[in-house]
Design an enzyme around this catalytic site. Structure first.
Site, PDB file in Angstrom:
ATOM      1  N   ASP A 155       0.700  -1.109   0.002  1.00 43.64           N
ATOM      2  CA  ASP A 155       0.048  -0.085   0.046  1.00 43.64           C
ATOM      3  C   ASP A 155       0.798   1.189  -0.088  1.00 43.64           C
ATOM      4  O   ASP A 155       0.265   2.266  -0.053  1.00 43.64           O
ATOM      5  CB  ASP A 155      -0.926  -0.034   1.088  1.00 43.64           C
ATOM      6  CG  ASP A 155      -0.387  -0.059   2.597  1.00 43.64           C
ATOM      7  OD1 ASP A 155       0.839  -0.163   2.681  1.00 43.64           O
ATOM      8  OD2 ASP A 155      -0.950  -0.124   3.601  1.00 43.64           O
ATOM      9  N   SER A 156       2.358   1.156   0.272  1.00 38.39           N
ATOM     10  CA  SER A 156       3.018   2.136  -0.328  1.00 38.39           C
ATOM     11  C   SER A 156       2.776   2.718  -1.667  1.00 38.39           C
ATOM     12  O   SER A 156       3.268   4.014  -1.761  1.00 38.39           O
ATOM     13  CB  SER A 156       4.522   1.877  -0.432  1.00 38.39           C
ATOM     14  OG  SER A 156       4.922   0.553  -1.076  1.00 38.39           O
ATOM     15  N   ASP A 203      -0.786  -6.533  -0.085  1.00 37.95           N
ATOM     16  CA  ASP A 203      -1.244  -5.658   1.115  1.00 37.95           C
ATOM     17  C   ASP A 203      -2.794  -6.005   1.239  1.00 37.95           C
ATOM     18  O   ASP A 203      -3.460  -5.322   0.313  1.00 37.95           O
ATOM     19  CB  ASP A 203      -0.888  -4.470   1.150  1.00 37.95           C
ATOM     20  CG  ASP A 203       0.327  -4.235   2.265  1.00 37.95           C
ATOM     21  OD1 ASP A 203       0.844  -5.183   2.857  1.00 37.95           O
ATOM     22  OD2 ASP A 203       1.039  -3.146   1.842  1.00 37.95           O
ATOM     23  N   LYS A 245      -0.613  -9.631   2.980  1.00 40.93           N
ATOM     24  CA  LYS A 245       0.044  -9.153   4.270  1.00 40.93           C
ATOM     25  C   LYS A 245      -0.784  -8.222   5.145  1.00 40.93           C
ATOM     26  O   LYS A 245      -1.580  -7.445   4.457  1.00 40.93           O
ATOM     27  CB  LYS A 245       1.292  -8.441   3.770  1.00 40.93           C
ATOM     28  CG  LYS A 245       1.982  -7.659   4.932  1.00 40.93           C
ATOM     29  CD  LYS A 245       3.413  -7.365   4.558  1.00 40.93           C
ATOM     30  CE  LYS A 245       3.379  -5.634   3.711  1.00 40.93           C
ATOM     31  NZ  LYS A 245       2.761  -4.629   4.447  1.00 40.93           N
ATOM     32  N   GLU A 247      -1.258  -5.610   8.664  1.00 40.44           N
ATOM     33  CA  GLU A 247      -0.516  -4.816   9.681  1.00 40.44           C
ATOM     34  C   GLU A 247      -1.102  -5.020  11.165  1.00 40.44           C
ATOM     35  O   GLU A 247      -2.580  -4.991  11.027  1.00 40.44           O
ATOM     36  CB  GLU A 247      -0.518  -3.342   9.397  1.00 40.44           C
ATOM     37  CG  GLU A 247       0.340  -3.117   8.145  1.00 40.44           C
ATOM     38  CD  GLU A 247       0.344  -1.584   7.881  1.00 40.44           C
ATOM     39  OE1 GLU A 247       0.339  -0.716   8.934  1.00 40.44           O
ATOM     40  OE2 GLU A 247       0.887  -1.059   6.750  1.00 40.44           O
ATOM     41  N   GLU A 249       9.364  -3.887  10.494  1.00 35.62           N
ATOM     42  CA  GLU A 249       9.781  -2.598   9.914  1.00 35.62           C
ATOM     43  C   GLU A 249      10.069  -1.730  11.011  1.00 35.62           C
ATOM     44  O   GLU A 249       9.501  -1.638  12.053  1.00 35.62           O
ATOM     45  CB  GLU A 249       8.455  -1.964   9.302  1.00 35.62           C
ATOM     46  CG  GLU A 249       8.977  -0.670   8.555  1.00 35.62           C
ATOM     47  CD  GLU A 249       7.954  -0.363   7.519  1.00 35.62           C
ATOM     48  OE1 GLU A 249       6.819  -0.695   7.106  1.00 35.62           O
ATOM     49  OE2 GLU A 249       8.008   1.130   7.396  1.00 35.62           O
TER      50      GLU A 249
END
Ligand code: KIV
Length: 259
Positions: free
Chosen positions: A44-45, A83, A112, A114, A181
């Site tokens: 999602d960057s 993501d 992925k 978070e 991270e």
């Protein structure tokens, strides 16, 4: 190179380092595959790097689905991780499953998400329903409103102990990989040694099983905006700007196109 998760488990057992890079489009995915990168992250960057947004919070599931399908069409060898964007999975395990199904159908092999302890129930639910999950802990950019910015995590003994506990619980719940991270190297090393699953680091030192970076940082396309832990391997912004300036000059001077 083989895109299966078993390849990653074997690499962990054999202590072979694995590589991952972000990819959002066909060209970069193919270049990364040609370079022998083991896995591509449709992260999602995307929202920041491609969309020019200040954070990742506005990225939608539809956007990740669209870019995952492009990347999946582009390559055959690297593992594809997608993501789960902010707002697409946090409410309940069933909401998360519905989002994962869309990303797996788009071509992702693993999703992925978070979060730490609060995501254990969701990770267990997804794992029991054939969804391979990579949990992302440490600096979790979707939580920046709460964290107060893009800050290193796990700096106090209490915070480090909590991250270790989260990592163990997520692996126990069935996570197939763990991404860490911006946490201290010694903490990432300890987590890597204690977990049976592959760990991926970004700004987490050299001891993780794999490393991931944002493609635009590696290629020097984001000068002045590159995190301190990233390494730039190409003066990309200067080289591309100079090529584009050559093109513009030749058009203006009547050199291109030739008769
Ligand atoms: O979205 C992303 O690109 C990521 C990496 C920075 C790990 O999550």
């Amino acid at each position: 190179m083989n895109r299966s998760l078993a390849t990653w488990d074997k690499a962990k057992r054999e202590r072979r380092k694995m590589t991952m890079i972000t990819a959002y489009d066909l060209t970069s995915a193919r270049l990364a595959e040609a370079a022998g990168i083991d896995a591509l992250l449709v992260g999602d960057s995307l929202g920041m790097v491609v969309g020019g947004e200040p954070d990742t919070l506005r990225v939608s599931l539809e956007q990740i689905q669209y870019h995952t399908a492009i990347v999946a069409r582009a390559v055959t060898k690297p593992l594809i991780m997608a993501d789960l964007p902010f707002g697409s999975f946090e409410e309940s395990p069933t909401q998360a499953f519905a989002a994962c199904a869309r990303l797996l159908k788009a071509g992702a092999q693993i999703v992925k998400l978070e979060g730490g302890a609060e995501m254990v129930e969701t990770v267990a639910f997804l794992s029991r329903r054939a969804v391979p999950v990579c949990a992302h802990i440490g600096l979790t950019p979707q939580h920046i409103r709460q964290i107060g910015g893009f800050k290193r995590q796990g700096k106090t003994p209490e915070a480090a102990a909590q991250l270790l506990e989260d990592a163990l619980a997520l692996a126990d719940a069935g996570a197939r990989m763990l991404l860490m991270e911006a946490i201290p190297s010694d903490l990432a090393a300890e987590i890597t040694a204690r977990l049976p699953i592959p760990t991926i680091g970004i700004g987490a030192g050299p001891e993780t099983d794999a490393q991931v970076l944002v493609l635009h940082d590696v290629l020097g396309l984001t000068p002045g905006n590159t995190p301190s832990f990233a390494k730039t391997y190409l003066d990309g912004a200067r080289l591309i700007t100079s090529a584009l300036a050559d093109y513009a000059r030749e058009v203006r001077e009547g050199v291109f196109p030739a008769q």
